[in-house]
Write an enzyme that holds these catalytic residues in place. Structure first.
Site, PDB file in Angstrom:
ATOM      1  N   HIS A 128       1.016  -1.129   0.185  1.00  0.00           N
ATOM      2  CA  HIS A 128      -0.301  -0.031  -0.008  1.00  0.00           C
ATOM      3  C   HIS A 128       0.838   1.265  -0.103  1.00  0.00           C
ATOM      4  O   HIS A 128       0.558   2.369  -0.239  1.00  0.00           O
ATOM      5  CB  HIS A 128      -1.042   0.049   1.150  1.00  0.00           C
ATOM      6  CG  HIS A 128      -0.232   0.207   2.551  1.00  0.00           C
ATOM      7  ND1 HIS A 128      -0.024  -0.816   3.229  1.00  0.00           N
ATOM      8  CD2 HIS A 128      -0.097   1.470   3.197  1.00  0.00           C
ATOM      9  CE1 HIS A 128       0.496  -0.360   4.642  1.00  0.00           C
ATOM     10  NE2 HIS A 128       0.438   0.936   4.537  1.00  0.00           N
ATOM     11  N   ASP A 158       0.122  -7.461   1.201  1.00  0.00           N
ATOM     12  CA  ASP A 158       0.461  -6.108   1.516  1.00  0.00           C
ATOM     13  C   ASP A 158       1.928  -6.025   1.408  1.00  0.00           C
ATOM     14  O   ASP A 158       2.390  -5.258   2.249  1.00  0.00           O
ATOM     15  CB  ASP A 158      -0.482  -5.734   2.779  1.00  0.00           C
ATOM     16  CG  ASP A 158      -0.421  -4.068   2.610  1.00  0.00           C
ATOM     17  OD1 ASP A 158      -0.201  -3.583   1.699  1.00  0.00           O
ATOM     18  OD2 ASP A 158      -0.293  -3.544   3.723  1.00  0.00           O
ATOM     19  N   ASN A 232       5.323   4.784   9.395  1.00  0.00           N
ATOM     20  CA  ASN A 232       5.903   3.382   9.650  1.00  0.00           C
ATOM     21  C   ASN A 232       5.764   2.332   9.038  1.00  0.00           C
ATOM     22  O   ASN A 232       6.475   1.450   8.944  1.00  0.00           O
ATOM     23  CB  ASN A 232       5.524   3.072  11.011  1.00  0.00           C
ATOM     24  CG  ASN A 232       6.289   3.863  12.244  1.00  0.00           C
ATOM     25  OD1 ASN A 232       5.874   4.710  12.804  1.00  0.00           O
ATOM     26  ND2 ASN A 232       7.482   3.658  12.303  1.00  0.00           N
ATOM     27  N   SER A 233       4.871   2.229   7.875  1.00  0.00           N
ATOM     28  CA  SER A 233       4.536   1.206   7.282  1.00  0.00           C
ATOM     29  C   SER A 233       5.456   0.763   6.318  1.00  0.00           C
ATOM     30  O   SER A 233       6.151   1.407   5.756  1.00  0.00           O
ATOM     31  CB  SER A 233       3.188   1.512   6.303  1.00  0.00           C
ATOM     32  OG  SER A 233       1.984   1.524   6.942  1.00  0.00           O
ATOM     33  N   LEU A 288      -4.322 -26.336  -2.565  1.00  0.00           N
ATOM     34  CA  LEU A 288      -4.726 -27.377  -1.904  1.00  0.00           C
ATOM     35  C   LEU A 288      -5.997 -28.085  -2.652  1.00  0.00           C
ATOM     36  O   LEU A 288      -6.014 -29.176  -2.612  1.00  0.00           O
ATOM     37  CB  LEU A 288      -5.308 -27.031  -0.589  1.00  0.00           C
ATOM     38  CG  LEU A 288      -5.650 -27.883   0.516  1.00  0.00           C
ATOM     39  CD1 LEU A 288      -4.699 -29.028   0.533  1.00  0.00           C
ATOM     40  CD2 LEU A 288      -6.159 -27.482   1.816  1.00  0.00           C
ATOM     41  N   GLY A 289      -7.092 -27.490  -3.006  1.00  0.00           N
ATOM     42  CA  GLY A 289      -8.038 -28.023  -3.772  1.00  0.00           C
ATOM     43  C   GLY A 289      -9.065 -28.424  -2.721  1.00  0.00           C
ATOM     44  O   GLY A 289      -9.723 -29.517  -2.900  1.00  0.00           O
ATOM     45  N   THR A 291     -11.836 -27.063   0.894  1.00  0.00           N
ATOM     46  CA  THR A 291     -12.458 -26.121   1.907  1.00  0.00           C
ATOM     47  C   THR A 291     -12.259 -26.242   2.980  1.00  0.00           C
ATOM     48  O   THR A 291     -12.654 -27.560   3.540  1.00  0.00           O
ATOM     49  CB  THR A 291     -13.588 -25.150   1.357  1.00  0.00           C
ATOM     50  OG1 THR A 291     -14.339 -26.324   1.283  1.00  0.00           O
ATOM     51  CG2 THR A 291     -13.581 -24.825  -0.275  1.00  0.00           C
TER      52      THR A 291
END
Length: 485
Positions: A128, A158, A232-233, A288-289, A291
């Site tokens: 960001h 991010d 600071n990011s 993975l395939g 849930t």
């Protein structure tokens, strides 16, 4: 409580051993039982002890923390006169194609922090901080400035990787070993809060594996009370050995300033993204395939667990690594490669930071018995071409960029299962798609009772607009029906 993202973080590194020595004292020492180490306190006995400082550590780390300056050019259209809406006036004033708008260019800039992680000038920062940037410059703490190239952008974590164009070799910070950090450890945060200049703050690790923060797709944050503020990011969070343990990313705040609740992306994830930058500039995560879902207190009781833990497998799709490994619906995955998982976010982090080509061992509870399932780490396949298209015809989709769905595309957008069809990947501001309310990640299921199975088909439909548009758009697993005239 409002979540605010910070910008940048600065320099930090090695700590002084013995900063917090403890000892017991008191006049009744001889009559009292021998104290435990936790009861000990120490009054400084020399000037040297009073002068214990983080300064040596900061001097070692600070040269590797940089300020990141990102800028981009934005073209706006400035309204000149309503008369230019009339074709006659446009021709009269010599603007046959100019309309009533006049382009105006301005430069937007952002400030953040970054950390040099190798001598060749590789810098890691937050996505960001440099999102949409045309130019990026980094400034060292000795005031030297360099242009930098964007090597990799990974919005889902991010994180971003930059490369300084010249000036190598550079001072750099090494990553801490995986999962070396513990709650209560001292840490330093270094960055450029509010643009005031490089700043060092100190605190402790308040919590590990925070998964309910909501600022990235992979939530597994280090929480610290070291002061982190806007600016600071992307900066460094270092331990007392001077190793990089995290990249400062966000804070919880009501005022916009630090309230002692800051979050950093663990070094393990940062190292994974940096390695991807070295291996072609693209993050390729294992597929993975299957849930999974959170184990609630009710589910834990039904499974005769002493406490809620692990994740429950709810679906396994044919032909996927999960299916080939023998994972089953109702399996309870309690650990990945020996690391406990407590919820789907922790599971996703542990699995997503594994390298393609290797294997991962899931510890599962099946029918009350614990066993190990070995899953091959493979990339998600692109079973159909993406065939990306920007829809330009006047329709509810005008200004939308669309792409064919495949397991690879679904994984990039964080979609569960194996959805098929067409996904919207971008929506141009001010276009009809934007005005209708479409968003990136929406799946186009049907238009005027025709199932949409390809971008080519959707583009063909928009070229012959009907009087009434009946749309079926899926968002977050829910299919919404729209009727537009």
């Amino acid at each position: 409580m409002r979540l605010i993202r910070t910008r940048s973080a600065g320099y930090a590194k090695t700590v002084v051993a013995g900063l917090m020595a403890v000892c017991w004292f008191g006049s009744a020492a001889a009559q009292s039982p021998q104290p435990t180490p936790a009861d000990l306190r120490l009054v400084p006995e020399s000037a040297a002890q009073v002068k214990l400082s983080f300064a040596p550590l900061v001097k070692e780390v600070a040269p590797a923390v940089v300020n990141v300056y990102a800028s981009r050019k934005v073209v706006q259209r400035q309204r000149t006169s309503p008369f230019f809406d009339d074709p006659f006036f446009r021709r009269f004033f010599g603007q046959p194609n100019g309309g009533g708008d006049r382009p105006r260019e301005r430069v937007e800039s952002s400030l953040g922090s970054g950390v040099i992680i190798s001598a060749d000038g590789t810098v890691i920062t937050n996505h960001h901080v440099i999102k949409g940037a045309d130019e990026v410059r980094v400034a060292l703490n000795d005031r030297r400035e360099f242009d930098a190239d964007i090597v990799l952008l990974d919005e889902r974590t991010d994180l971003a990787v930059l490369k300084i164009r010249e000036g190598a070799p550079f001072d750099h910070v090494e990553f801490a070993s995986t999962d070396s950090l513990e709650v209560g450890d001292l840490v330093l945060a270094i960055g450029n809060p509010f643009g005031v200049g490089q700043t060092v703050t100190q605190g402790i690790v308040s919590a590990l594996a925070r998964t309910q923060v909501g600022v990235t797709d992979f939530q597994f944050f280090i929480q610290t009370d070291a002061a982190i503020n806007p600016g600071n990011s992307g900066g460094a969070l270092v331990d007392m050995t001077g190793k990089l343990v995290g990249i400062n990313t966000a804070i919880f705040s009501r005022s916009g300033g630090s309230n002692g609740i800051g979050f950093a992306i663990p070094a393990h994830m940062a190292r994974y993204v940096a390695r991807a930058a070295d291996q072609g500039g693209k993050v390729q995560r294992p597929w993975l395939g299957a849930t999974v879902q959170l184990v609630s207190a009710e589910i834990a009781e039904a499974l005769s667990l002493d406490r809620p833990r692990g994740v429950l497998v709810t679906a396994v799709f044919n032909g996927t690594p999960a299916h080939e490994a023998g994972l089953r619906v109702s399996d309870l995955v309690v650990a990945v490669d020996g690391k406990e998982v407590i919820d789907p976010n922790a599971f996703g982090y542990r699995f997503a930071t594994k390298m393609i080509g290797e294997s991962s061992e899931f510890t599962v509870l099946r029918s009350g018995k614990e066993q190990v399932v070995t899953v091959a780490l493979k990339p998600a396949p692109e079973t159909v071409p993406r065939d990306t298209r920007e829809l330009m015809e006047f329709s509810p989709f005008e200004g939308a960029t669309v792409m064919n769905l495949s397991p690879a595309v679904s994984q990039e957008f964080g979609l569960a299962g194996l959805p098929e069809g067409v996904i919207i990947t971008e929506v141009k501001r001010g276009g009809q798609a934007d005005k209708v309310g479409m968003r990136p990640g929406d799946i186009v299921r049907a238009v005027n009772d025709q199932n949409v199975n390809s971008t080519r088909m959707l583009e063909t439909i928009t070229k012959t607009p009907p009087r009434v548009w009946r749309l079926e758009i899926e968002r977050d697993g829910i299919v919404n029906q729209l009727v537009l005239r």
